[in-house]
Write an enzyme that holds these catalytic residues in place. Sequence first.
Site, PDB file in Angstrom:
ATOM      1  CB  ALA A   1     -13.482 -18.802  48.077  1.00  0.00           C
TER       2      ALA A   1
ATOM      3  CG  ASP B   1     -13.156 -13.185  42.914  1.00  0.00           C
ATOM      4  OD1 ASP B   1     -13.329 -12.093  43.845  1.00  0.00           O
ATOM      5  OD2 ASP B   1     -11.993 -13.720  42.586  1.00  0.00           O
TER       6      ASP B   1
HETATM    7  O1  RIB Z   1      -9.869 -13.197  44.011  1.00  0.00           O
HETATM    8  C1  RIB Z   1      -8.930 -14.011  43.197  1.00  0.00           C
HETATM    9  C2  RIB Z   1      -8.138 -13.038  42.171  1.00  0.00           C
HETATM   10  O2  RIB Z   1      -7.572 -12.058  42.698  1.00  0.00           O
HETATM   11  C3  RIB Z   1      -7.159 -13.892  41.495  1.00  0.00           C
HETATM   12  O3  RIB Z   1      -7.918 -14.536  40.266  1.00  0.00           O
HETATM   13  C4  RIB Z   1      -6.106 -12.836  41.154  1.00  0.00           C
HETATM   14  O4  RIB Z   1      -5.994 -12.252  39.800  1.00  0.00           O
HETATM   15  C5  RIB Z   1      -6.409 -11.510  41.937  1.00  0.00           C
HETATM   16  O5  RIB Z   1      -7.041 -10.624  41.231  1.00  0.00           O
END
Ligand code: RIB
Length: 304
Positions: free
Chosen positions: A249, A251
Amino acid sequence: MGRIVVIGSINMDIVSIMDRLPKPGETVFGKELQYIPGGKGANQAVAACRLGGKVEMIGRVGSDEFGQALRNFLKGEGIGIKKVNYTKGTPTGTAMVWINGSSQNSIVVMSGSNGKVTERDAIDLGLKEDDIVVSQFEIPNDTIFAAFKEAKSKGARTVLNLAPAVNCPSELLALADYMILNEHEAAFFSGSELAGDLDTVKRYAKKLQTRADQAVIITMGAEGAFCGRGAEEVRVEGVKVNAVDTTAAGDCFTGAFAVALSEHKSLTDSLGFANRAAAISVQRIGASSSLPTRKEMDAAIGKP
Ligand code: RIB
């Protein structure tokens, strides 16, 4: 519109879905296993690209099956991968992601090739004033430092997602024009106890700010987000949705925010755009699998 250059991690997420997370020493049965492209850097690049950004990824994968699959995946999304290089002798980054029936998750990251993204990878990016450089803490700090230094020397803007919460030098934070972090990370970086009220969040933002023109954005899950920039304060309300998995979320928020900046939206509109994108992502399982397209965003406007 400038480019969004994401320098960061690329992982294969090995996702187990279970009714409840095991306690230390306990064994539980899972319900489903999935392999989903992830890594905070790659997720932010995918989010930005699906939402209409012109995106380039800088990172490393191992010379293995996961590495090849992840490179192909990013390329298939339309992301520039000329600077996603193979690293011999080090496996591709992986993350063990556990998700329970209450939308909570636990994640263990094995950095692998992400730890080999060097300062040399971060220079000669051909940056221009209109470009935006985005990073997070799943690659070495020195590499982020080099990329942001290069960005600042070219007049490009920098967005730093302070995740996961790890120690980093204040000189690096000072190079970020926009910092994005959640309340837990904000408590960590400001050396305070976690408290979920808005006044505390405002205090965190003030404490983290290294210069008056730097925006500190703190996401508050279902409560939306707050941004402090000098004396300016912007608050966006949360979108009420039925969350099933909050993986990525932050990201999604970061990638969407970068797109809004690249479209020269105002700070308030950029926060609103990022907030709505993240609200869509939590309604789906997984990292890259949960990130919305621009079409979905446009369709969701006005409809939480
Ligand atoms: O923010 C989520 C991500 O954190 C996941 O996709 C995992 O790979 C970690 O890096």
